[in-house]
Design a protein around this motif. Sequence first.
Motif, PDB file in Angstrom:
ATOM      1  N   ASN A 184       0.833  -1.155  -0.059  1.00 57.51           N
ATOM      2  CA  ASN A 184       0.018   0.015   0.130  1.00 57.51           C
ATOM      3  C   ASN A 184       0.859   1.290  -0.109  1.00 57.51           C
ATOM      4  O   ASN A 184       1.829   1.249   0.695  1.00 57.51           O
ATOM      5  CB  ASN A 184      -1.110  -0.004   1.099  1.00 57.51           C
ATOM      6  CG  ASN A 184      -1.914   1.100   1.169  1.00 57.51           C
ATOM      7  OD1 ASN A 184      -1.957   1.773   0.493  1.00 57.51           O
ATOM      8  ND2 ASN A 184      -2.923   1.067   2.244  1.00 57.51           N
ATOM      9  N   GLU A 185       0.578   2.297  -0.831  1.00 57.22           N
ATOM     10  CA  GLU A 185       1.207   3.464  -1.007  1.00 57.22           C
ATOM     11  C   GLU A 185       0.969   4.269   0.409  1.00 57.22           C
ATOM     12  O   GLU A 185       1.789   5.178   0.706  1.00 57.22           O
ATOM     13  CB  GLU A 185       0.803   4.216  -2.378  1.00 57.22           C
ATOM     14  CG  GLU A 185       1.679   3.588  -3.472  1.00 57.22           C
ATOM     15  CD  GLU A 185       3.055   3.406  -3.530  1.00 57.22           C
ATOM     16  OE1 GLU A 185       3.806   4.302  -3.153  1.00 57.22           O
ATOM     17  OE2 GLU A 185       3.610   2.214  -3.837  1.00 57.22           O
ATOM     18  N   ASN A 186      -0.124   4.175   0.896  1.00 56.86           N
ATOM     19  CA  ASN A 186      -0.683   4.995   1.997  1.00 56.86           C
ATOM     20  C   ASN A 186       0.165   4.689   3.290  1.00 56.86           C
ATOM     21  O   ASN A 186      -0.189   3.338   3.668  1.00 56.86           O
ATOM     22  CB  ASN A 186      -2.140   5.011   2.210  1.00 56.86           C
ATOM     23  CG  ASN A 186      -2.553   5.968   3.159  1.00 56.86           C
ATOM     24  OD1 ASN A 186      -1.957   6.803   3.859  1.00 56.86           O
ATOM     25  ND2 ASN A 186      -3.800   5.958   3.482  1.00 56.86           N
ATOM     26  N   LYS A 187       1.040   5.351   3.779  1.00 53.07           N
ATOM     27  CA  LYS A 187       1.847   4.971   4.827  1.00 53.07           C
ATOM     28  C   LYS A 187       1.688   5.845   6.316  1.00 53.07           C
ATOM     29  O   LYS A 187       2.455   6.241   6.924  1.00 53.07           O
ATOM     30  CB  LYS A 187       3.379   5.222   4.311  1.00 53.07           C
ATOM     31  CG  LYS A 187       3.950   4.115   3.363  1.00 53.07           C
ATOM     32  CD  LYS A 187       3.727   2.668   3.959  1.00 53.07           C
ATOM     33  CE  LYS A 187       4.198   1.673   2.775  1.00 53.07           C
ATOM     34  NZ  LYS A 187       3.886   0.303   3.256  1.00 53.07           N
ATOM     35  N   ILE A 188       0.080   5.623   6.521  1.00 53.13           N
ATOM     36  CA  ILE A 188      -0.133   6.140   7.863  1.00 53.13           C
ATOM     37  C   ILE A 188       0.531   5.361   8.799  1.00 53.13           C
ATOM     38  O   ILE A 188       0.948   5.819  10.209  1.00 53.13           O
ATOM     39  CB  ILE A 188      -1.619   5.885   8.147  1.00 53.13           C
ATOM     40  CG1 ILE A 188      -2.286   6.794   6.847  1.00 53.13           C
ATOM     41  CG2 ILE A 188      -1.948   6.312   9.272  1.00 53.13           C
ATOM     42  CD1 ILE A 188      -3.645   6.741   6.780  1.00 53.13           C
ATOM     43  N   LEU A 189       0.613   4.121   8.695  1.00 50.46           N
ATOM     44  CA  LEU A 189       1.121   2.923   9.760  1.00 50.46           C
ATOM     45  C   LEU A 189       2.617   2.190   9.073  1.00 50.46           C
ATOM     46  O   LEU A 189       2.047   1.529   8.194  1.00 50.46           O
ATOM     47  CB  LEU A 189       0.099   2.035  10.196  1.00 50.46           C
ATOM     48  CG  LEU A 189       0.602   1.025  11.292  1.00 50.46           C
ATOM     49  CD1 LEU A 189       0.976   1.857  12.739  1.00 50.46           C
ATOM     50  CD2 LEU A 189      -0.686   0.302  11.525  1.00 50.46           C
ATOM     51  N   LYS A 190       3.620   2.436   9.679  1.00 53.01           N
ATOM     52  CA  LYS A 190       4.663   1.620   9.152  1.00 53.01           C
ATOM     53  C   LYS A 190       5.207   0.880  10.440  1.00 53.01           C
ATOM     54  O   LYS A 190       5.274   1.403  11.341  1.00 53.01           O
ATOM     55  CB  LYS A 190       5.873   2.434   8.660  1.00 53.01           C
ATOM     56  CG  LYS A 190       5.403   3.070   7.445  1.00 53.01           C
ATOM     57  CD  LYS A 190       6.565   4.052   6.784  1.00 53.01           C
ATOM     58  CE  LYS A 190       6.529   5.257   7.204  1.00 53.01           C
ATOM     59  NZ  LYS A 190       7.659   6.047   6.710  1.00 53.01           N
ATOM     60  N   VAL A 191       5.640  -0.547  10.112  1.00 55.21           N
ATOM     61  CA  VAL A 191       6.272  -1.310  10.971  1.00 55.21           C
ATOM     62  C   VAL A 191       7.716  -0.821  10.935  1.00 55.21           C
ATOM     63  O   VAL A 191       8.143  -1.065   9.844  1.00 55.21           O
ATOM     64  CB  VAL A 191       5.918  -2.713  10.752  1.00 55.21           C
ATOM     65  CG1 VAL A 191       6.691  -3.921  11.673  1.00 55.21           C
ATOM     66  CG2 VAL A 191       4.672  -3.095  10.852  1.00 55.21           C
ATOM     67  N   ASN A 192       8.367  -0.369  11.997  1.00 54.60           N
ATOM     68  CA  ASN A 192       9.787  -0.019  12.028  1.00 54.60           C
ATOM     69  C   ASN A 192      10.559  -1.063  12.818  1.00 54.60           C
ATOM     70  O   ASN A 192      10.492  -1.090  13.914  1.00 54.60           O
ATOM     71  CB  ASN A 192       9.799   1.376  12.629  1.00 54.60           C
ATOM     72  CG  ASN A 192      11.123   1.825  12.671  1.00 54.60           C
ATOM     73  OD1 ASN A 192      12.201   0.956  12.595  1.00 54.60           O
ATOM     74  ND2 ASN A 192      11.482   3.184  12.623  1.00 54.60           N
ATOM     75  N   THR A 193      10.904  -2.152  12.058  1.00 51.75           N
ATOM     76  CA  THR A 193      11.585  -3.253  12.711  1.00 51.75           C
ATOM     77  C   THR A 193      12.958  -2.772  13.443  1.00 51.75           C
ATOM     78  O   THR A 193      13.275  -3.401  14.505  1.00 51.75           O
ATOM     79  CB  THR A 193      12.124  -4.428  11.842  1.00 51.75           C
ATOM     80  OG1 THR A 193      12.756  -3.875  10.720  1.00 51.75           O
ATOM     81  CG2 THR A 193      10.624  -4.943  11.344  1.00 51.75           C
TER      82      THR A 193
END
Length: 102
Positions: free
Chosen positions: A66-75
């Motif tokens: 998804n291009e919409n990056k409201i939420l990103k998992v930051n490992t």
Amino acid sequence: MEMVLVSDRNNDFKLDANEVDHLILRMNSFEGLDFDDKEFRKVIQTKELDIHFIILLVKDMIDDSNENKILKVNTEKFVRKKREQMMAMRKDRHFKISNTVI
């Protein structure tokens, strides 16, 4: 998804403004997530806020394609925090063991 369900405090399967605020607090405090709460509010302001919609929205936000990056998992952030916690536990355990009177 558990964060969404827990945020529904009156168990009506809808999120009112207060419950949305609690959800946003939870998402902002979750280690390993980069969360854009302003963009999230823009998306949800025009929608019926039932639990099913919010869960699908969060699931969609996590999707890497998804291009919409409201939420990103930051490992990296998640691993760093877990490493810090483990090191603190080791130090605390070592301190307790070395200060034990036999």
